[in-house]
Write a protein that holds these residues in place. Structure first.
Motif, PDB file in Angstrom:
ATOM      1  N   ILE A  23       0.839  -1.207   0.000  1.00 44.41           N
ATOM      2  CA  ILE A  23       0.000   0.000   0.000  1.00 44.41           C
ATOM      3  C   ILE A  23       0.872   1.255   0.000  1.00 44.41           C
ATOM      4  N   ALA A  24       1.900   1.281   0.858  1.00 45.28           N
ATOM      5  CA  ALA A  24       2.766   2.457   0.948  1.00 45.28           C
ATOM      6  C   ALA A  24       3.471   2.731  -0.380  1.00 45.28           C
ATOM      7  N   LYS A  25       3.891   1.674  -1.054  1.00 37.62           N
ATOM      8  CA  LYS A  25       4.545   1.841  -2.355  1.00 37.62           C
ATOM      9  C   LYS A  25       3.600   2.480  -3.365  1.00 37.62           C
ATOM     10  N   VAL A  26       2.338   2.012  -3.391  1.00 32.79           N
ATOM     11  CA  VAL A  26       1.343   2.574  -4.311  1.00 32.79           C
ATOM     12  C   VAL A  26       1.073   4.044  -3.979  1.00 32.79           C
ATOM     13  N   MET A  27       0.917   4.347  -2.706  1.00 31.53           N
ATOM     14  CA  MET A  27       0.625   5.717  -2.295  1.00 31.53           C
ATOM     15  C   MET A  27       1.773   6.668  -2.655  1.00 31.53           C
ATOM     16  N   ARG A  28       2.981   6.262  -2.377  1.00 28.92           N
ATOM     17  CA  ARG A  28       4.133   7.132  -2.631  1.00 28.92           C
ATOM     18  C   ARG A  28       4.384   7.313  -4.121  1.00 28.92           C
ATOM     19  N   SER A  29       4.184   6.256  -4.881  1.00 24.06           N
ATOM     20  CA  SER A  29       4.406   6.371  -6.325  1.00 24.06           C
ATOM     21  C   SER A  29       3.379   7.279  -6.993  1.00 24.06           C
ATOM     22  N   ASN A  30       2.225   7.465  -6.350  1.00 21.90           N
ATOM     23  CA  ASN A  30       1.178   8.351  -6.887  1.00 21.90           C
ATOM     24  C   ASN A  30       1.103   9.684  -6.144  1.00 21.90           C
ATOM     25  N   SER A  31       2.051   9.902  -5.221  1.00 27.57           N
ATOM     26  CA  SER A  31       2.130  11.155  -4.449  1.00 27.57           C
ATOM     27  C   SER A  31       0.829  11.454  -3.701  1.00 27.57           C
ATOM     28  N   PHE A  32       0.195  10.417  -3.152  1.00 26.77           N
ATOM     29  CA  PHE A  32      -1.007  10.603  -2.358  1.00 26.77           C
ATOM     30  C   PHE A  32      -0.628  10.927  -0.913  1.00 26.77           C
ATOM     31  N   SER A  33      -1.405  11.808  -0.288  1.00 30.87           N
ATOM     32  CA  SER A  33      -1.353  11.902   1.176  1.00 30.87           C
ATOM     33  C   SER A  33      -2.362  10.896   1.703  1.00 30.87           C
ATOM     34  N   TYR A  34      -1.993  10.153   2.743  1.00 25.24           N
ATOM     35  CA  TYR A  34      -2.819   9.013   3.112  1.00 25.24           C
ATOM     36  C   TYR A  34      -2.654   8.658   4.584  1.00 25.24           C
ATOM     37  N   GLU A  35      -3.567   7.819   5.036  1.00 29.84           N
ATOM     38  CA  GLU A  35      -3.471   7.155   6.329  1.00 29.84           C
ATOM     39  C   GLU A  35      -3.950   5.725   6.151  1.00 29.84           C
ATOM     40  N   ILE A  36      -3.361   4.817   6.898  1.00 25.91           N
ATOM     41  CA  ILE A  36      -3.780   3.414   6.888  1.00 25.91           C
ATOM     42  C   ILE A  36      -4.273   3.087   8.295  1.00 25.91           C
TER      43      ILE A  36
END
Length: 319
Positions: A23-36
């Protein structure tokens, strides 16, 4: 915050680190701000220790630990209360849901303005007899009853607007019917997206055949609640009045028939010996009880208090 990923889990210690990294890899590669947000639904393995370690490693990871196992619906309810993202993604922790789907799901909600996007596992890697066939029957019944045209109601991978998850109440075992709950709350822009399904990598499924029996019972419940949940008097009161009138008219007809026979000197029997008298009396009593049930339902709706349906044992410090 753009995305909240809500993940209920039970005894998934082996998959959590791999799932987080993916999940973290997907979020970072798309420059999303996120929480899990991981919700530990009473695990008895080392799942919570893993969640705490991930939260220490990454401030985007948050955890909620239940005091015992309460069920997936309660876990989602707790996660929805804490979710802060504009778009909320739910997925299972067993690695059968693919995090690579997140960007497209996010775009469908954030850019195409869908209220809810439900995953559709068109190609499944489950047992055909115990899961696939019952699932098809269950989904067909759910489509017919609810009017929501989805192929896979029970897919854990879904995307929501934040306003949807903040305005629906997921309780009991209603997680299967979140799209129906959303529709009943006035969110009609619902669609589905075909998603990849992967074979379970670790452990074994937590759901048995009984989930489909419970699912059909819940389907009846949600149909009833969507039709009469806000006004139970409309059903129980109407049925009660109709039954009372039928019983009263039947009793009246018995009385008139007896007087007619007495007046004309015809053979007659005591009212107490006429079985139809007891039938009409029973119908009147049942009608009265139905009416009272509807009346009590209205009183309960007006006096109910919101209560927590689970006990949280522990949370990570950043939640």
């Amino acid at each position: 915050m753009q995305i909240s990923v809500v993940i209920p889990l039970l005894n998934e210690e082996q998959s959590l680190v791999e799932l987080y990294n993916w999940i973290a890899k997907v979020m970072r590669s798309n420059s999303f701000s996120y929480e899990i947000i991981f919700i530990d639904d009473g695990s008895t393995d080392g799942s919570w220790d893993t969640i705490e370690a991930l939260a220490d490693l990454d401030e985007n990871v948050k955890g909620i630990r239940f005091n015992r196992n309460y069920g997936k619906s309660q876990a989602l309810h707790a996660g929805f209360l804490k979710a802060e993202g504009d778009v909320v993604i739910t997925m299972d922790a067993d690695l059968q849901d693919n995090p690579e789907e997140i960007p497209e799901l996010y775009a469908m909600v954030a850019k195409e303005d869908f209220d809810l996007v439900s995953g559709w596992k068109k190609k499944r890697y489950d047992n055909v007899i115990t899961k696939n066939l019952p699932s098809k029957l269950f989904n067909a019944a759910a489509r017919k009853t609810s009017g929501v045209k989805l192929h896979d109601f029970n897919c854990g991978l879904k995307a929501y607007k934040n306003s949807v998850i903040k305005n629906i109440d997921v309780y009991g075992e209603m997680h299967r019917y979140i799209p129906v709950l959303a529709k009943n709350a006035g969110f009609y822009n619902i669609t589905e997206k075909e998603v990849k399904h992967q074979a379970r990598k670790y452990g074994k499924t937590k759901f048995g055949v009984n989930r489909f029996i419970n699912g059909f019972l819940d389907l009846i419940s949600i149909w009833f609640l969507s039709k009469f949940g806000r006004r139970p008097m409309h059903l129980f009161g109407a049925v009660g009045v109709i039954m009372f009138i039928i019983g009263f008219l039947s009793a009246g007809w018995i009385g008139i028939s007896k007087l007619y026979k007495l007046y004309h000197g015809l053979p007659n029997v005591l009212v107490a010996q006429n079985p139809w008298f007891y039938i009409s009396l029973t119908v009147m009593m049942l009608g009265t009880q139905f009416f009272l049930a509807g009346f009590l339902g209205e009183l309960i709706l007006r006096s109910k208090r919101d209560k927590e349906r689970y006990l949280i044992k522990k949370t990570t410090p950043n939640i």
